[in-house]
Write a protein that holds these residues in place. Structure first.
Motif, short mmCIF file in Angstrom:
data_model
loop_
_atom_site.label_atom_id
_atom_site.label_comp_id
_atom_site.label_asym_id
_atom_site.label_seq_id
_atom_site.Cartn_x
_atom_site.Cartn_y
_atom_site.Cartn_z
N VAL A 1 0.69 -1.24 0.05
CA VAL A 1 0.03 -0.15 0.16
C VAL A 1 0.88 1.30 -0.13
O VAL A 1 0.43 2.29 -0.58
N LEU B 1 -7.58 9.80 7.27
CA LEU B 1 -6.15 9.55 6.77
C LEU B 1 -5.24 10.10 7.82
O LEU B 1 -3.89 9.35 7.95
N ARG C 1 -8.61 6.03 -1.78
CA ARG C 1 -7.33 6.99 -2.00
C ARG C 1 -6.40 6.37 -3.00
O ARG C 1 -5.62 7.23 -3.97
N THR C 2 -6.10 5.04 -3.06
CA THR C 2 -5.27 4.56 -4.13
C THR C 2 -5.55 4.72 -5.32
O THR C 2 -4.90 5.22 -6.34
N VAL D 1 1.20 6.30 4.69
CA VAL D 1 0.79 4.96 5.48
C VAL D 1 1.97 4.25 6.15
O VAL D 1 3.03 4.38 5.32
N LEU E 1 -8.51 3.77 2.40
CA LEU E 1 -7.41 3.78 1.74
C LEU E 1 -7.32 3.12 0.35
O LEU E 1 -6.72 3.60 -0.51
N MET F 1 -4.86 7.43 9.98
CA MET F 1 -4.10 6.35 9.85
C MET F 1 -2.47 6.47 9.74
O MET F 1 -1.86 5.60 10.04
N SER F 2 -2.34 7.71 9.54
CA SER F 2 -0.91 7.96 9.46
C SER F 2 -0.18 7.90 10.94
O SER F 2 1.00 7.89 11.04
N LEU G 1 0.66 5.28 -1.39
CA LEU G 1 0.14 6.09 -0.72
C LEU G 1 1.29 6.34 0.63
O LEU G 1 1.50 5.43 1.73
#
Length: 481
Positions: free
Chosen positions: A106, A156, A185-186, A113, A182, A159-160, A110
């Motif tokens: 991933v 997001l 967003r990908t 991540v 995600l 997530m980070s 992104l």
């Protein structure tokens, strides 16, 4: 007909045996929704497609109770997790075109991540085998309400900050909404288009889904939309229903706005494969496989199942008071969509009931249930001992989660251990075993305390459900008052 607004397309039903007439079909399906077909009730929209033709399409009840706006076949519903198949479709199409690989890490697409101990792939996010924690439960633990405005950027950002996974990727199946945010967003990163733009151009417009879009702006006005409701608790002013507010401003795991007829057109794509083609549509219904070789029932945003001997491909959804289900019966070329705007709408059960009417000539007669032994009652469980005051006092203190930037204050009271949060208020912790407690809150069913080598309490792990072992560190200094 009460609050019902109908469009019934009088078409033959085809198939083996003697199909029901159009009037019989309508009467049979109407009976499934009779409880919603009345003034003052939230409602439902149903659409049935067979061999490429919509053979039944009707609305029942109200889309907006406050304004007596009825549900019609063109009413726009938020369909919650029914959205996921379109997110998976976007990524799968891009993979088939060579723009990415489903086995890419991933982080290749992104960069925000974090690098976990074990790599996570796009395919694992599609199949919910990634180990990535669920966004809604993380937000709940950190203090959000699900009727807050929640944006993609906020999710997001959450997530980070993550540093751990629920499990080794590929070793288990556990539903994760974060994985699908995600994935959206990908698709945007790879295609160079926003996710709503990409899905509109590549999926919705080619299929004639002209009242469908991904809704990532809570201030966006949508003509003809439904609002959601839940049954009243009974201790209010006598109202039968209350408003269930939804203000999501994120898309991918959820937030598809669509109609029953538009979803029926999508289901028929499993037959004619106009969008995606045979390769992509076969991938869409390919179930995930765990590291150990076991096949799971989940494919690409779709659950593969069975209804009285017929294979089913579909998904349900539940957000606020919206409850939705879209199911395709590939062996019969039949799709059934039920969208409701009330929390007890039971769309999955209604889809099966509608299918029983539409496919009456296909389904065998139900076999009588065999009589069996009456199960003996379960033995009473022994309640765990309540920790003594000295032990409870060991847990007291302030706990901080670096992954959520959130605090809980634990206090030992005469009634037991209490976790206090600025938004959630007091949460009672009920003992289950040594250093283990449970709560009645959906977002933190389990609390387990960790001890340092000297035996002192040093941290707590929170989870249960779709989040496991989320670390909260016990602060050694009190916060300034």
């Amino acid at each position: 007909m009460g609050a019902c607004v109908a469009v019934v397309l009088l078409a033959g039903c085809g198939g083996s045996g003697d199909p029901a007439s159009s009037s019989d079909l309508a009467r049979g399906i109407d009976a499934v929704f009779a409880d919603l077909d009345r003034p003052g009730s939230p409602g439902a929209a149903v659409s049935v497609i067979r061999d490429g033709e919509i053979v039944h399409s009707r609305g029942y009840g109200y889309a907006q109770i406050e304004h007596s706006v009825p549900v019609t076949p063109r009413t726009v519903f938020h369909v919650a997790s029914v959205s996921k198949q379109f997110t998976a479709m976007a990524v799968t199409m891009l993979a088939a075109e060579g723009a990415l690989s489903l086995d890419d890490r991933v982080q290749a697409h992104l960069g925000f991540v974090p690098e976990f101990e074990h790599p996570v792939t796009v395919r694992q996010m599609i199949h919910h085998t990634s180990g990535i924690r669920d966004q809604w439960q993380l937000l709940g633990i950190s203090g959000w309400r699900l009727d807050d405005v929640i944006t993609t950027e906020q999710i997001l950002g959450l997530m980070s900050r993550q540093r751990e996974l629920n499990f080794v990727p590929g070793s288990e199946y556990l539903y994760s909404n974060m994985g699908y945010t995600l994935l959206a967003r990908t698709a945007a990163a790879v295609s160079g288009m926003s996710f709503p733009e990409f899905t509109a151009a590549r999926i919705f417009r080619p299929l004639g889904m002209d009242r469908t879009h991904f809704h990532d702006d809570h201030e966006h006005i949508v003509p003809g939309r439904a609002y959601s409701y839940r049954p009243a608790s009974g201790d209010g002013d006598g109202a039968e229903y209350t408003k269930a507010v939804l203000s999501y401003a994120n898309a991918g795991a959820t937030s598809l706005f669509t109609t029953a007829d538009d979803l029926a057109r999508w289901l028929d794509n499993f037959r004619h494969e106009t969008v995606g083609g045979p390769e992509v549509m076969e991938m869409m219904t390919t179930r995930g496989v765990l590291n150990g070789g076991d096949t799971i029932p989940y494919a690409h945003g779709l659950s593969i199942g069975d209804h009285r001997g017929l294979r089913t491909v579909g998904h349900g959804g539940a957000d606020a008071g919206f409850r939705t289900q879209a199911t395709w019966y590939p062996e019969a070329n039949v799709g059934v969509v039920v969208l409701t705007n009330v929390a007890n709408g039971n769309p999955g059960g209604r889809v099966r009931q509608v299918a029983e009417v539409v496919l009456a000539e296909v389904f065998p007669e139900a076999e009588p249930e065999e009589e069996g032994d009456t199960p003996s009652p379960a033995a009473d469980s022994v309640p765990p001992p309540t920790p003594d005051p000295a032990t409870l006092a060991e847990y007291a203190g302030t706990y901080y989660s670096p992954e959520l930037d959130a605090l809980y204050h634990l206090e030992a009271t005469d009634e037991g251990l209490v976790a206090r949060h600025i938004r959630h208020g007091d949460i009672a912790l009920e003992p289950r075993a040594r250093d283990e407690f449970a709560t009645d809150r959906w977002f933190m069913r389990q609390v387990r305390f960790e001890r340092a080598p000297d035996g002192s309490v040093s941290a707590m792990r929170v989870g249960g459900g779709r989040v496991r072992n989320l670390l909260f560190i016990k602060l050694t200094r009190p916060l300034p008052r």
